[in-house]
Scaffold this active site. Structure first.
Site, PDB file in Angstrom:
ATOM      1  N   ARG A  37       0.948  -1.137  -0.169  1.00 17.52           N
ATOM      2  CA  ARG A  37       0.002   0.094  -0.135  1.00 17.52           C
ATOM      3  C   ARG A  37       0.843   1.311   0.025  1.00 17.52           C
ATOM      4  O   ARG A  37       1.479   1.484   0.980  1.00 17.52           O
ATOM      5  CB  ARG A  37      -0.908  -0.079   1.253  1.00 17.52           C
ATOM      6  N   SER A 106     -12.989  -3.913  -1.361  1.00 17.67           N
ATOM      7  CA  SER A 106     -13.354  -3.561   0.116  1.00 17.67           C
ATOM      8  C   SER A 106     -14.476  -3.268   0.113  1.00 17.67           C
ATOM      9  O   SER A 106     -15.178  -2.785  -0.972  1.00 17.67           O
ATOM     10  CB  SER A 106     -12.535  -2.346   0.429  1.00 17.67           C
ATOM     11  N   LYS A 135      -7.031   5.190   9.083  1.00 20.95           N
ATOM     12  CA  LYS A 135      -8.012   5.837   8.692  1.00 20.95           C
ATOM     13  C   LYS A 135      -8.827   6.453   9.761  1.00 20.95           C
ATOM     14  O   LYS A 135     -10.038   6.025   9.867  1.00 20.95           O
ATOM     15  CB  LYS A 135      -8.762   5.116   7.608  1.00 20.95           C
TER      16      LYS A 135
END
Length: 217
Positions: A37, A106, A135
């Site tokens: 990521r 997701s 997040k």
């Protein structure tokens, strides 16, 4: 693909650690799949970083999944790609990567889960189930909703978001998810030791589940 211990990189937690070294430690500690990521790198740097990471995952025979970037995944020959609800539609991502690559999606609710499976997803990432430092603005999903999602599909479900060695046991037992994705609890501090601790809890869940199944019979 074995999704039970899904590691996701985030270099912001590594401080002075090298990403490649940290990934190798995570693999030695027990992760079963790695997602690369990179939200901040430009395409060229992401590409070269992914090539280096793939050398490590190939060496240990660990699947490499690239987050968001279908082009990078294909360019480096990664095992698959993971897309979110704001990325390429699942059906289009599947068309581009073909049938042989792994496609993760997701989702946040049953409707999205069913649609993703219909459109070609191989597994689902569900969350965040707990408040996540990665997040902080994201709204969490209830344990009950995670369980409903798991029951609504027949592809693997991976819980994500704020998961630690302390909370994953109850989560996995209550929802019966196939695996957990870990970011900060894995890549903050001693990566290998973190991975070992998390892996041991996952193995404990597996043992308890096996005993429960035997007792049920």
């Amino acid at each position: 693909m074995n999704v039970k211990f899904y590691g996701i990189t985030d270099r912001s937690y590594l401080k002075d650690q090298n990403l490649i070294d940290a990934i190798e430690k995570a693999i030695k500690g027990g992760i079963t799949v790695l997602q690369l990521r990179e939200k901040e790198l430009n395409s060229r740097d992401f590409y070269y970083q992914a090539l280096k990471v793939k050398e490590v995952t190939d060496h240990y025979s660990i699947p490499l999944i690239v987050n968001d970037r279908v082009d990078i995944a294909l360019a480096v020959g990664a095992d698959g790609v993971h897309v979110g609800q704001e990325d390429l539609p699942t059906k289009i991502a599947r068309k581009i990567i073909g049938k042989e690559k792994i496609l993760g999606v997701s989702v946040e609710n049953v409707e999205q889960a069913i649609q993703a499976q219909k459109d070609g997803a191989d597994y689902l990432g569900v969350g965040p189930v707990f408040p996540s430092p990665t997040k902080p603005e994201a709204k969490t999903i209830s344990i009950a909703e995670v369980k409903k999602i798991k029951e609504s599909v027949n592809i693997p479900v991976v819980a994500i978001g704020g998961i630690t060695a302390e909370n994953l046991y109850d989560l996995m037992r209550e929802t019966n998810v196939d695996g957990v994705a870990v970011i900060s609890a894995l890549f903050s501090g001693d990566v290998e030791e973190n991975a070992i601790r998390i892996r041991k809890v996952i193995e404990k869940v597996e043992i308890v589940n096996e005993r429960s199944q035997k007792d049920g019979k």
